[in-house]
Design an enzyme around this catalytic site. Structure first.
Site, PDB file in Angstrom:
ATOM      1  N   HIS A 253      38.123  11.413   8.452  1.00  0.00           N
ATOM      2  CA  HIS A 253      37.952  10.272   9.243  1.00  0.00           C
ATOM      3  C   HIS A 253      37.380  10.815  10.597  1.00  0.00           C
ATOM      4  CE1 HIS A 253      39.043   6.628  11.667  1.00  0.00           C
ATOM      5  NE2 HIS A 253      37.796   6.168  10.996  1.00  0.00           N
TER       6      HIS A 253
ATOM      7  N   ASP B 273      15.140  16.454   9.628  1.00  0.00           N
ATOM      8  CA  ASP B 273      13.870  16.756   9.250  1.00  0.00           C
ATOM      9  C   ASP B 273      13.762  18.113   9.141  1.00  0.00           C
ATOM     10  OD1 ASP B 273      13.262  17.581  11.740  1.00  0.00           O
ATOM     11  OD2 ASP B 273      12.503  15.691  12.669  1.00  0.00           O
TER      12      ASP B 273
ATOM     13  N   HIS C 282      17.150  12.626  21.983  1.00  0.00           N
ATOM     14  CA  HIS C 282      16.998  13.758  21.001  1.00  0.00           C
ATOM     15  C   HIS C 282      17.551  14.962  21.466  1.00  0.00           C
ATOM     16  CE1 HIS C 282      15.493  15.766  17.717  1.00  0.00           C
ATOM     17  NE2 HIS C 282      14.859  16.581  18.217  1.00  0.00           N
TER      18      HIS C 282
ATOM     19  N   TYR D 257      11.488  13.250  14.777  1.00  0.00           N
ATOM     20  CA  TYR D 257      12.860  12.620  15.103  1.00  0.00           C
ATOM     21  C   TYR D 257      13.701  11.952  13.774  1.00  0.00           C
ATOM     22  CZ  TYR D 257      10.787  13.667  19.415  1.00  0.00           C
ATOM     23  OH  TYR D 257      10.285  14.064  20.655  1.00  0.00           O
TER      24      TYR D 257
ATOM     25  N   ASN E 203      16.124  12.232  12.023  1.00  0.00           N
ATOM     26  CA  ASN E 203      17.509  12.660  11.789  1.00  0.00           C
ATOM     27  C   ASN E 203      18.481  11.763  11.982  1.00  0.00           C
ATOM     28  OD1 ASN E 203      16.339  15.548  12.191  1.00  0.00           O
ATOM     29  ND2 ASN E 203      15.844  14.636  14.167  1.00  0.00           N
TER      30      ASN E 203
END
Length: 139
Positions: free
Chosen positions: A20, A28, A106, A128, A130
């Site tokens: 958990h 990418d 980012h 980006y 991801n």
């Protein structure tokens, strides 16, 4: 042999070991993988496999409680962002839970990958593209 759709042994192993709130990153081709974090490299060539091809296989195995993406994805890649959110909404219905999606700059996203169990590197060339997936519990 496993009966599940996910055939990649390293990804299946990592998902099986997650508890958990543990996180798993799908990235990418250019996302840096922090030292000490396992790299599962699927990239074959430009665009292969694509992020949106890998994501459903992982989502089919991992119970997701929340996710994080870079703000730059929603700002700079709105069509890709919409497809990603659609996959997460479909997962909500399949799992019967709500998935909180947060956006972070980012640079913060890259910092968050340091605590991931692994980073799955795709051949995706969309900037980006991801996601950090945080595991929940199905009960």
């Amino acid at each position: 042999m496993r009966k599940a759709d996910l055939l990649n042994a390293p990804i299946a192993r990592v998902v099986s070991l997650m508890g958990h709130t543990d996180s798993l990153c799908i990235g990418d081709a250019g996302l840096p993988v922090p030292d000490g974090v396992e790299r599962i490299d699927l990239a074959v060539s430009t665009g292969l496999p694509g992020f949106l091809d890998v994501l459903p296989a992982v989502l089919g195995e991992l119970f997701v409680e929340r996710a994080a993406i870079a703000q730059e994805l929603s700002d700079g890649q709105p069509a890709f962002h919409a497809k990603l959110l659609r996959q997460l909404r479909n997962l909500e219905q399949a799992q019967g839970n709500s998935i909180t999606v947060t956006t972070v700059p980012h640079e913060e996203f890259k910092r968050l990958t340091r605590s991931s169990k692994a980073v799955i590197r795709t051949g995706e060339f969309t900037p980006y593209a991801n996601i950090l997936l945080y595991s929940g519990v199905p009960f």
